[in-house]
Design an enzyme around this catalytic site. Structure first.
Site, PDB file in Angstrom:
ATOM      1  N   HIS A 143      34.814 -75.385  41.138  1.00 23.70           N
ATOM      2  CA  HIS A 143      34.192 -76.698  41.295  1.00 23.70           C
ATOM      3  C   HIS A 143      33.235 -76.743  42.491  1.00 23.70           C
ATOM      4  O   HIS A 143      32.423 -77.661  42.601  1.00 23.70           O
ATOM      5  CB  HIS A 143      35.257 -77.797  41.421  1.00 23.70           C
ATOM      6  CG  HIS A 143      35.991 -77.832  42.724  1.00 23.70           C
ATOM      7  ND1 HIS A 143      37.240 -77.282  42.898  1.00 23.70           N
ATOM      8  CD2 HIS A 143      35.654 -78.367  43.940  1.00 23.70           C
ATOM      9  CE1 HIS A 143      37.660 -77.490  44.137  1.00 23.70           C
ATOM     10  NE2 HIS A 143      36.695 -78.132  44.793  1.00 23.70           N
TER      11      HIS A 143
ATOM     12  N   ASP B 191      40.569 -72.765  38.253  1.00 20.76           N
ATOM     13  CA  ASP B 191      39.467 -73.299  39.050  1.00 20.76           C
ATOM     14  C   ASP B 191      38.950 -72.255  40.042  1.00 20.76           C
ATOM     15  O   ASP B 191      38.716 -72.547  41.219  1.00 20.76           O
ATOM     16  CB  ASP B 191      39.908 -74.571  39.783  1.00 20.76           C
ATOM     17  CG  ASP B 191      38.739 -75.302  40.443  1.00 20.76           C
ATOM     18  OD1 ASP B 191      37.587 -75.131  39.975  1.00 20.76           O
ATOM     19  OD2 ASP B 191      38.969 -76.009  41.458  1.00 20.76           O
TER      20      ASP B 191
ATOM     21  N   SER C 163      38.060 -76.324  50.123  1.00 21.91           N
ATOM     22  CA  SER C 163      38.217 -75.733  48.797  1.00 21.91           C
ATOM     23  C   SER C 163      37.622 -74.339  48.734  1.00 21.91           C
ATOM     24  O   SER C 163      36.487 -74.100  49.167  1.00 21.91           O
ATOM     25  CB  SER C 163      37.539 -76.619  47.737  1.00 21.91           C
ATOM     26  OG  SER C 163      38.195 -77.851  47.638  1.00 21.91           O
TER      27      SER C 163
END
Length: 311
Positions: free
Chosen positions: A154, A184, A263
Site C-alpha cells: 500500500h 500487503d 509501514s
C-alpha cells in the site's frame, strides 16, 4: 785588716757531669716553640675531599654489594610470572566499568544494528497537468545487498515513480519486482544502490514469546529514521483494513509505537534481527495514530515474496 769576700749576683753555670743535658733558658724554650709552630704552619694540609686510602676497600665492597642486589632484583622482575587474575578481580573490573561508564541500552544496540539497512520509500504520481506529486511514503528494509528491498504494497501501489533514500543519504529510483497481495508486501529493486549497502539479518519467529522485547524503526510522518520500543503482544492475529477491503492474517501484534510512515519498516529483536514487516496499526478513531496496537507480517511470509526459502 782582712777584706770580706764579695760575690757577683750572676749565676754560674753549674758544672755538668758526663751524660747530663745542659739546662735551657726561658728565651731558648720560647724560641723553639715558635719554631715548631712555624714548621707546623708551613707543613702542607691534606687535600680537601680526598678519601683516605684505608677507606677505599670498604667503599668498593659497598658498591659491589649494591650492584649485586640491583642485578638480582632486575632478574627477578624479568622472570617473574604474570599475576593470575581471579574471579574477584574480574568482578571488580566489571563493577568499576558499570559505575564509571554509560553503556548503550539494548534498544540502542538493536537500532544501531538495523539502521544501515533501513530506507525511506516515497511514491510519486502525476496530476492531470503532468505535475509530479507525492502519493505516499513509508519505510523499507534491505534484504539483499544488491538493492532488493521489502516494503508494504500500500506504500507504493499506484505510484508512477518510486524513490528510495538509503542510510548514507544517497537516493535511487526503484521498481516493483514482485508483490504478495495477501500479506500487503512489495519487493523493490533499487537501480543505483550504494556499493557498501548492508542487508538486514533475519530470523524466524519460532521460539519467540509474548512479552519478548522488540524495536520498530521507520519514518513516521516522514520523520526519521525513528526508533520505538515495546514488546510482542501476541501471534496469529487478524486485522481488517478500515476500508474493509482486505483481511490480513497470521500477524504479529506488538505495542511499540507505530504511525503512518512506519509501514514497510522492520520489526526487530533486541539482537537487531528482522522478525516482521510493520504493516498496520489499530485505531478506531479518525486520527489513525498509534494506540499501542500494531501489526507486522512475519518474516517467514515476507521471505517467500523475495524467493527466499522458509526458515
Amino acid at each position: 785588716m782582712p777584706r770580706i769576700a764579695r760575690y757577683s749576683r750572676s749565676r754560674r753555670d753549674p758544672v755538668l757531669s758526663a751524660g747530663d743535658t745542659p739546662p735551657q733558658s726561658a728565651e731558648s724554650v720560647t724560641d723553639k716553640a715558635h719554631a715548631t709552630s712555624s714548621e707546623a704552619a708551613d707543613a702542607p694540609a691534606p687535600a680537601a675531599g680526598r678519601v683516605p686510602r684505608h677507606i677505599w676497600p670498604l667503599l668498593i665492597f659497598v658498591l659491589a654489594l649494591n650492584a649485586g642486589v640491583l642485578g638480582y632484583w632486575g632478574h627477578e622482575q624479568k622472570n617473574r610470572a604474570p599475576q593470575q587474575l581471579t574471579q574477584k578481580d574480574i568482578d571488580a573490573a566489571v563493577l568499576h566499568t558499570l559505575a564509571t561508564q554509560t553503556l548503550p541500552s539494548p534498544t540502542a544496540r538493536a537500532a544501531a544494528k538495523i539502521a544501515p539497512s533501513v530506507v525511506h520509500v516515497v511514491g510519486y504520481t502525476r496530476t492531470k497537468r503532468g505535475t509530479e506529486v507525492e502519493r505516499g511514503e513509508g519505510t523499507g528494509v534491505v534484504v539483499i545487498d544488491t538493492g532488493i528491498i521489502l516494503t508494504n504494497l500500500h506504500v507504493v501501489n499506484g505510484s508512477r515513480r518510486i524513490e528510495v533514500q538509503f542510510a548514507d543519504g544517497s537516493t535511487s529510483n526503484a521498481v516493483v519486482v514482485n508483490v504478495q497481495v495477501e500479506n500487503d508486501l512489495a519487493v523493490l529493486k533499487a537501480s543505483e544502490p550504494p556499493d557498501d549497502l548492508q542487508a538486514a539479518a533475519m530470523r524466524s519467529t519460532e521460539g519467540l514469546n509474548a512479552g519478548d522485547q522488540v524495536v520498530a524503526v521507520g519514518f513516521p510522518f516522514g520523520i526519521g529514521p525513528s526508533v520505538s520500543a515495546g514488546v510482542i503482544s501476541g501471534f496469529k492475529r487478524e486485522f481488517q483494513s478500515p476500508e474493509g477491503k482486505q483481511v490480513l492474517r497470521n500477524l504479529i501484534q506488538f505495542d511499540a509505537p507505530a504511525n503512518p510512515g512506519n509501514s514497510g519498516g522492520p520489526l526487530v529483536t533486541m539482537d537487531g534481527e528482522v522478525i516482521g514487516i510493520v504493516t498496520a496499526i489499530l485505531n478506531p478513531t479518525a486520527s489513525r495514530t498509534s494506540l499501542g496496537i500494531g501489526f507486522a507480517v512475519p518474516i517467514e511470509n515476507a521471505a517467500k515474496a523475495i524467493g527466499s526459502p522458509p526458515f
